[in-house]
Design a protein around this motif. Structure first.
Motif, mmCIF file in Angstrom:
data_model
loop_
_atom_site.group_PDB
_atom_site.id
_atom_site.type_symbol
_atom_site.label_atom_id
_atom_site.label_comp_id
_atom_site.label_asym_id
_atom_site.label_seq_id
_atom_site.Cartn_x
_atom_site.Cartn_y
_atom_site.Cartn_z
ATOM 1 N N UNK A 1 2.782 15.901 52.316
ATOM 2 C CA UNK A 1 1.363 15.801 53.082
ATOM 3 C C UNK A 1 1.065 16.588 53.877
ATOM 4 N N UNK B 1 2.014 19.714 54.529
ATOM 5 C CA UNK B 1 1.790 21.073 54.037
ATOM 6 C C UNK B 1 0.551 21.068 53.412
ATOM 7 N N UNK B 2 0.245 19.922 52.427
ATOM 8 C CA UNK B 2 -0.919 20.032 51.891
ATOM 9 C C UNK B 2 -2.126 20.230 52.815
ATOM 10 N N UNK B 3 -2.036 19.240 53.861
ATOM 11 C CA UNK B 3 -3.233 19.294 54.813
ATOM 12 C C UNK B 3 -3.292 20.593 55.658
ATOM 13 N N UNK C 1 -2.644 23.534 54.380
ATOM 14 C CA UNK C 1 -3.303 24.192 53.367
ATOM 15 C C UNK C 1 -4.952 23.868 53.410
ATOM 16 N N UNK C 2 -5.105 22.552 53.576
ATOM 17 C CA UNK C 2 -6.499 22.328 53.459
ATOM 18 C C UNK C 2 -7.211 22.762 54.670
ATOM 19 N N UNK D 1 -6.483 25.573 56.493
ATOM 20 C CA UNK D 1 -6.757 26.753 56.207
ATOM 21 C C UNK D 1 -7.831 27.116 55.178
ATOM 22 N N UNK D 2 -7.985 26.513 54.056
ATOM 23 C CA UNK D 2 -8.924 26.648 53.260
ATOM 24 C C UNK D 2 -10.372 26.301 53.937
ATOM 25 N N UNK D 3 -10.469 25.120 54.749
ATOM 26 C CA UNK D 3 -11.725 24.745 55.209
ATOM 27 C C UNK D 3 -11.991 25.767 56.340
ATOM 28 N N UNK E 1 -11.217 28.867 56.404
ATOM 29 C CA UNK E 1 -11.704 30.039 55.795
ATOM 30 C C UNK E 1 -13.043 30.060 55.326
ATOM 31 N N UNK E 2 -13.394 28.604 54.963
ATOM 32 C CA UNK E 2 -14.737 28.476 54.232
ATOM 33 C C UNK E 2 -15.762 28.186 55.484
ATOM 34 N N UNK F 1 -13.859 20.220 59.014
ATOM 35 C CA UNK F 1 -12.907 19.762 57.879
ATOM 36 C C UNK F 1 -11.640 20.285 58.549
ATOM 37 N N UNK G 1 -4.753 15.077 60.133
ATOM 38 C CA UNK G 1 -4.229 14.501 59.115
ATOM 39 C C UNK G 1 -2.795 15.016 58.997
ATOM 40 N N UNK H 1 -22.334 25.872 57.959
ATOM 41 C CA UNK H 1 -21.526 25.159 56.971
ATOM 42 C C UNK H 1 -20.663 24.146 57.951
ATOM 43 N N UNK I 1 -17.591 18.824 54.029
ATOM 44 C CA UNK I 1 -16.986 19.836 53.025
ATOM 45 C C UNK I 1 -16.954 19.679 51.728
ATOM 46 N N UNK J 1 -20.208 30.624 45.261
ATOM 47 C CA UNK J 1 -20.574 31.329 46.393
ATOM 48 C C UNK J 1 -21.505 32.435 46.318
ATOM 49 N N UNK K 1 -13.605 26.678 48.649
ATOM 50 C CA UNK K 1 -12.197 26.699 47.720
ATOM 51 C C UNK K 1 -11.802 25.579 46.986
ATOM 52 N N UNK L 1 -7.811 31.560 46.589
ATOM 53 C CA UNK L 1 -7.988 31.945 47.944
ATOM 54 C C UNK L 1 -8.072 33.319 48.331
ATOM 55 N N UNK M 1 -2.976 7.147 51.802
ATOM 56 C CA UNK M 1 -4.179 7.812 51.559
ATOM 57 C C UNK M 1 -4.717 7.530 50.098
ATOM 58 N N UNK N 1 -2.672 21.675 45.308
ATOM 59 C CA UNK N 1 -1.690 21.604 46.319
ATOM 60 C C UNK N 1 -1.813 22.963 47.177
ATOM 61 N N UNK N 2 -1.809 24.101 46.661
ATOM 62 C CA UNK N 2 -1.799 25.245 47.371
ATOM 63 C C UNK N 2 -3.171 25.570 48.244
ATOM 64 N N UNK N 3 -4.189 24.895 47.938
ATOM 65 C CA UNK N 3 -5.623 24.977 48.588
ATOM 66 C C UNK N 3 -5.980 23.967 49.263
ATOM 67 N N UNK N 4 -5.019 22.804 49.349
ATOM 68 C CA UNK N 4 -5.245 21.564 49.935
ATOM 69 C C UNK N 4 -6.437 20.857 49.345
#
Lengths: 179, 586
Positions: free
Chosen positions: A139, A141-143, A145-146, A148-150, A152-153, A158, A165, B1, B6, B54, B62, B152, B315, B427-430
């Motif tokens: 969890x 690691x996944x958060x 990753x999230x 990083x994505x957020x 980057x977006x 977020x 989290x 944004x 999100x 996008x 993502x 990504x 969760x 998983x890799x992008x959360x």
């Protein structure tokens, strides 16, 4: 050298067997007179496959000898705490670009090295307790990753929420480690 | 944004995913009938997702794109399950009808219900294992990783969309040119041994004998599929090269076939084809055997997943067990109905079919998800063969009823593997797993229905509203043909058994090689006309050369979208032209 030889032997065997199989059988017969060559070809091909597996085994053995000693997973896991808490504290004041760079650095420097040796947790703590820790850490690691994505977006809120989290999940991991 | 919530599970992502899922499904069903294998739609969907969410809408994230690709790939994969099985029924029915036997009867509804049941079951049986496979075992799922890499890759979505569009355009123009016949030069082919005829380039120049098949199929879709496979597709090309450049000349040299046109037909149709079917079967079954460590791991997964249930589940990131239980119950009921509605099936047999089918389906989905996670190769064809054979024994050799189970199993195992690939990407992008699970659960069944409709439509595109695909047509349906061979073998025994057995032995050895999927690839290459294999091989070599010169990033960013466009363009043109042909005939 063993691997190309093995593949060549396999191919020769396949060609012999398949060519022999091409002959049409006589009426009312299932197999043609060339059937013994099918068997011969298959045996040659089996030898090739066995040699191929053997060559891979040799490769793995060689690579194991050259691998350096791995780090202790428990140490690696505990080392994540400080930079993670630091990231959580500074995140609100960072831009999204800075955040994505910081999260990426944390993942590369601390999370991925632990992931490489995570199986040792189960080996040392057993399936039940080891799995609890690894599932909770996933969890984290996944958060991250999230986050990083957020970031980057360009979703600052977020990214921060995800880091929070991740930190909360890490606290669960820490408590399980200390128990 | 930054002030907005999100974006993840949005209407835009769902609608785009469904639209892409429909397009990919139609395109790849057509492609699978032509080539014998399908292509995962995740990468194409992810690229297009960026372009639209996008690039056009200017607000995609993502994780939102991940929802889009989850839906699109799920619907596309459901089509793969249909196209590997249902064509066998059409081909077998036509084959039996040609011999004056009209005992094989089947209809759309039971197959559609079986497809829906398979789609739902495939998702629900695999959801409980996410933690184990992705978070604990960390299976690699190479395609899932590739899709995450594309997602990504970030803000270059519009560039990729332009390349994709260019690929579609080039492919449509080229396909129309070929179909129009303007490029045909039969006189040159006859006199010089060089020129284009029936969408194929002949390059024998009167020097290379015809039994070496000096012909390449000018399908850009075929080449593009090779471009996407790259080095991984080389065994497929090698299989064809060995068949037509070594075995065929040897056969002529040994005097087993004359070096005439009839001889070449004999080599392709009655020698290489049945051996190829055998190799596919042997390779697929050995693929299952070689997956035994994965099967054992899967059982261990089940046991430890039960032990670790609830751990880390604080969760609401996982679909509830109640939802999964309800889904399973509904799917089993649908399974029963599909079997019961098939002609000649009693209530007792339908119950057996539903129970045994569901148990086998769950195990098969587990095996395939594990195998895909470990190697990216799915032993789907082997599982389909085992399913159909098993059910033919249980259902008193009722082919149609056995195929209903086969359809459900094939769709389900595809879904299981796809769901897990998508969850790996997530998983890799959360991403939040529950959101992916909900959308796949809710939409994937649509893919099964669409694929079934496409198969029915394409079949009706032939003469007399039938024979639209199969040997001798533009859509040879090799997987369907292979399955039909097995159905015939099990029900009649009047088959070239010696060649099947020899091929199976060869396939089993190849399947045991450390290169996963080798048996199936080589078997397919022997089964298909070499012109297709050669074109595909050229695509593989193109990718390898470009990668060596320009690097893998260039390939990922430029070649993948262009190749995807070439595939989509030709496949859609093919489907549209077929529809026009059907409309004109009527």
């Amino acid at each position: 050298m063993l691997k190309p030889t093995a593949i060549l032997i396999l191919l020769i065997g396949v060609v012999i067997a398949a060519t022999a199989a091409m002959q049409m059988p006589a009426p009312e017969q299932t197999f043609a007179s060339s059937a013994r060559f099918i068997v011969l070809g298959v045996l040659v091909a089996i030898a090739g496959v066995a040699l191929w597996h053997g060559s891979l085994y040799q490769e793995r053995k060689g690579s194991r000898k050259t691998t350096s000693a791995r780090s202790d997973p428990f140490t690696l896991l505990r080392e994540i705490k400080s930079p993670l808490l630091s990231l959580q504290a500074t995140a609100p004041n960072q831009s999204t670009d800075q955040l994505s760079a910081a999260v990426e650095a944390l993942i590369q420097s601390y999370v991925l090295p632990f992931s490489e040796v995570r199986h040792r947790i189960v080996e040392q703590l057993g399936m039940r307790r080891g799995a609890e820790i690894l599932v909770d850490f996933a969890i984290v690691e996944r958060m991250l990753n999230r986050a990083w994505s957020a970031a980057s977006d360009e979703s600052h809120s977020e990214a921060i929420a995800s880091i929070n989290e991740a930190t909360a999940a890490f606290n669960v991991v820490s408590r399980a480690l200390d128990a | 944004m930054s002030q907005e919530q999100y974006r993840e599970l949005t209407v835009a992502a769902v609608v785009l995913g469904i639209i892409q899922g429909i397009i990919l499904n139609v395109a790849f069903v057509y492609a699978a009938l032509k080539l014998g294998f399908s292509i995962g739609g995740s990468t194409v969907a992810a690229i297009m997702g960026y372009a639209i969410l996008r690039g056009v809408m200017r607000k995609g994230t993502m994780v939102e794109n991940n929802i889009n690709q989850t839906i699109a790939s799920g619907m596309n994969t459901a089509g793969t399950g249909i196209v590997f099985t249902v064509p066998a029924l059409f081909l077998l029915q036509a084959s039996q009808a040609a011999q004056g036997n009209d005992s094989l009867q089947f209809s759309f509804l039971p197959l559609a219900i079986a497809g829906i049941a398979g789609a739902i079951l495939g998702v629900v049986v695999i959801i409980p294992l996410r933690k184990q496979m992705i978070e604990l075992d960390r299976l690699r799922f190479p395609s899932g990783v590739a899709t995450a890499t594309i997602i990504r890759a970030g803000s270059t979505g519009l560039d990729k969309a332009i390349l994709l569009g260019a690929g579609v355009l080039i492919s449509v123009i080229w396909k129309l040119l070929l179909e129009s016949g303007w490029l045909n030069s039969p006189t040159m082919v006859a006199n010089w041994g060089f020129g284009i005829q029936s969408e194929e380039l002949h390059f024998g120049f009167g020097i290379i004998p015809d039994y070496c098949a000096p012909v390449v199929y000018l399908s850009l879709m075929n080449m593009a599929a090779g471009m996407l496979a790259g080095r991984g597709g080389i065994p497929f090309f090698l299989g064809g090269a060995i068949a037509w450049w070594v075995i065929s000349p040897a056969t002529v040299g040994l005097g087993w076939a004359p070096a005439t046109e009839q001889g070449i037909t004999l080599i392709g149709g009655q020698m290489l084809r049945p051996i190829g079917i055998g190799v596919i079967i042997g390779g697929a079954l050995m693929g299952v055997v070689m997956s035994i460590p994965a099967i054992r791991a899967a059982f261990a997964t089940l046991a430890s997943a039960t032990k670790t249930a609830g751990v880390g589940g604080r969760r609401s990131d996982e679909m509830s067990m109640w939802t999964i239980a309800w889904g399973t119950g509904a799917a089993i009921l649908l399974f029963f109905l599909a079997s019961r509605m098939t002609e000649g099936v009693t209530t007792g047999q339908a119950i057996i079919s539903a129970i045994v089918g569901t148990l086998w389906l769950g195990l098969a989905a587990l095996i395939v998800a594990q195998a895909t996670g470990l190697t990216d190769i799915s032993p789907m064809s082997g599982m389909a063969l085992i399913s159909v054979t098993l059910m033919m024994f249980l259902l008193n050799k009722n082919v149609a009823a056995a195929m209903v189970v086969g359809v459900a199993v094939c769709v389900a195992i595809g879904q299981g593997a796809d769901m897990m690939q998508d969850l790996k990407t997530g998983f890799m992008i959360g991403a939040r797993p529950i959101k992916q699970q909900i959308v796949q659960f809710a939409t994937t069944w649509i893919g099964a229905i669409i694929a079934l409709v496409v198969v029915y439509v394409l079949w009706a595109g032939g003469e007399g509203d039938q024979n639209g695909f199969g040997p001798g047509t533009a859509l040879p349906a090799p997987q369907g043909g292979a399955l039909m061979g097995i159905l015939e073998a099990v029900s009649q025994g009047d088959v070239p058994l010696g060649k099947y057995v020899a091929g199976s032995a060869i396939g089993a050895v190849l399947g045991a090689a450390p290169l996963s999927g080798m048996g199936v690839l080589v078997g397919l290459a022997m089964y298909l006309p070499f012109s297709i294999t050669l074109g595909y091989g050229l695509g593989c070599f193109t990718q390898m050369i470009v990668q060596r010169i320009k690097g893998s990033t260039f390939c990922e960013e430029k070649l993948v979208p262009l190749a995807a466009g070439l595939i989509v363009g030709e496949a859609l043109t093919g489907v549209i032209l077929t529809a026009i042909k059907i409309y004109s005939n009527k």
